[in-house]
Design an enzyme around this catalytic site. Structure first.
Site, PDB file in Angstrom:
ATOM      1  N   GLU A  96      98.776  66.869 -22.843  1.00  0.00           N
ATOM      2  CA  GLU A  96      97.382  66.622 -23.177  1.00  0.00           C
ATOM      3  C   GLU A  96      96.636  66.087 -21.950  1.00  0.00           C
ATOM      4  O   GLU A  96      97.179  65.292 -21.185  1.00  0.00           O
ATOM      5  CB  GLU A  96      97.356  65.593 -24.308  1.00  0.00           C
ATOM      6  N   LEU A  98      93.844  63.705 -20.581  1.00  0.00           N
ATOM      7  CA  LEU A  98      93.071  62.540 -20.983  1.00  0.00           C
ATOM      8  C   LEU A  98      91.919  62.314 -20.016  1.00  0.00           C
ATOM      9  O   LEU A  98      92.118  62.325 -18.792  1.00  0.00           O
ATOM     10  CB  LEU A  98      93.953  61.282 -21.000  1.00  0.00           C
ATOM     11  N   ASP A 197     106.930  52.106 -14.323  1.00  0.00           N
ATOM     12  CA  ASP A 197     106.177  52.358 -13.089  1.00  0.00           C
ATOM     13  C   ASP A 197     104.730  51.936 -13.325  1.00  0.00           C
ATOM     14  O   ASP A 197     103.791  52.688 -13.084  1.00  0.00           O
ATOM     15  CB  ASP A 197     106.265  53.835 -12.700  1.00  0.00           C
TER      16      ASP A 197
END
Length: 293
Positions: A96, A98, A197
């Site tokens: 997806e 964003l 991370d």
């Protein structure tokens, strides 16, 4: 003469997005230090694509599972994986897209990270290995946190630094630090779900909601994500204050922060070169001194 052979990746992506392959348009996106990335336009739909050689397809598969784990925790908005596969020597992860904003409610980000860390497991590690940047991470589960961090994190980075030619007495001091780590890291945290991370470049806001991406997910000390957040900046005091209010850190976290940051400094040394060597040396010396080493 035009090569008319079908492109398996484009065909697979087109099928996922429900359009003919000829309608796909890939727009390169900069900023990634490892993967080749692109924004995919397909009619009225948009997706995000990461590409790697097939030999590193396992990293993309692990990243997809990591995104799913973070999504299941329910606190941080993450891109939903749409497809992960490989063919003809190429691996890809389609997810997806964003729309990210950098300005937002950083106190909400702190609370969302604390809620993510509330998801716990029985042991530190994960059910599969993954990578931090381009560096493989051994996630073999371990009940003892100090042993996990020593044997799965610190020692492999020191060994990689030696293999990369970063020789010198500092490596012996690093080995001494690793040997003494169980006494220095006198700490038994619950195995929390970690982003792995969590720096400023991997965090922002999507429609006002705290969002993150590019994880290196595993279970471990929740302070690891906070150490990474503090190392390269980008979060601000509201983030940490809100996290502390939601779930205060136990005594000794200042020293542990430096220890966990050492892992990332060593990883940057191994990924990007000797510019990080001085920082690694200084951190090792400070930690040895703190442990009367």
């Amino acid at each position: 003469m035009t090569d008319a052979r079908p492109d398996p990746m484009r065909e697979a992506i087109a099928q996922v997005l429900g359009v003919p392959a000829a309608e796909l348009r890939l727009q390169g996106v900069g900023g990634g230090c490892v993967s080749d990335t692109a924004r995919v336009h397909a009619g009225g739909r948009t997706a995000f694509l990461k590409r790697e050689p097939a030999s590193r397809g396992w990293q993309l598969a692990a990243e997809a599972e990591g995104l799913e784990a973070l999504a299941a925790a329910g606190a941080l908005r993450v891109p939903r994986p749409l497809s992960q596969d490989e063919a003809d020597g190429q691996a890809w992860l389609l997810m997806e897209y964003l729309e990210i904003e950098r300005a937002g409610d950083w106190a909400a980000m702190g609370r969302a990270l604390a809620a993510t860390h509330a998801a716990t497991a029985d042991r530190h590690g994960w059910h599969r290995d993954n990578a931090l940047g381009g560096t493989p991470q051994d996630n073999t589960p371990e009940a003892d946190w100090a042993l996990f961090f020593r044997d799965r994190r610190l020692r492999p980075q020191l060994a990689l630094a030696a293999a990369n030619g970063h020789d010198g007495p500092w490596l012996e001091r690093g080995a001494r630090l690793a040997e003494r780590l169980p006494s220095l890291l006198d700490h038994a945290p619950a195995p929390s779900l970690l982003h792995g991370d969590f720096w400023g470049g991997n965090a922002g806001f999507c429609a006002g909601r705290p969002a993150t991406w590019d994880p290196a997910v595993h279970y471990g000390d929740r302070e690891c994500d906070l150490a990474m957040a503090a190392l390269f900046g980008g979060f601000g005091p509201a983030f940490r204050h809100a996290y502390q209010a939601e779930w205060p850190l136990p005594p000794g976290h200042e020293l542990r922060q430096e220890l966990y940051q050492l892992y990332h400094i060593l990883n940057h040394l191994n990924l990007f070169g000797a510019a990080y060597l001085g920082s690694a040396r200084r951190l090792i010396d400070r930690l040895l001194a703190a442990g009367n080493g």
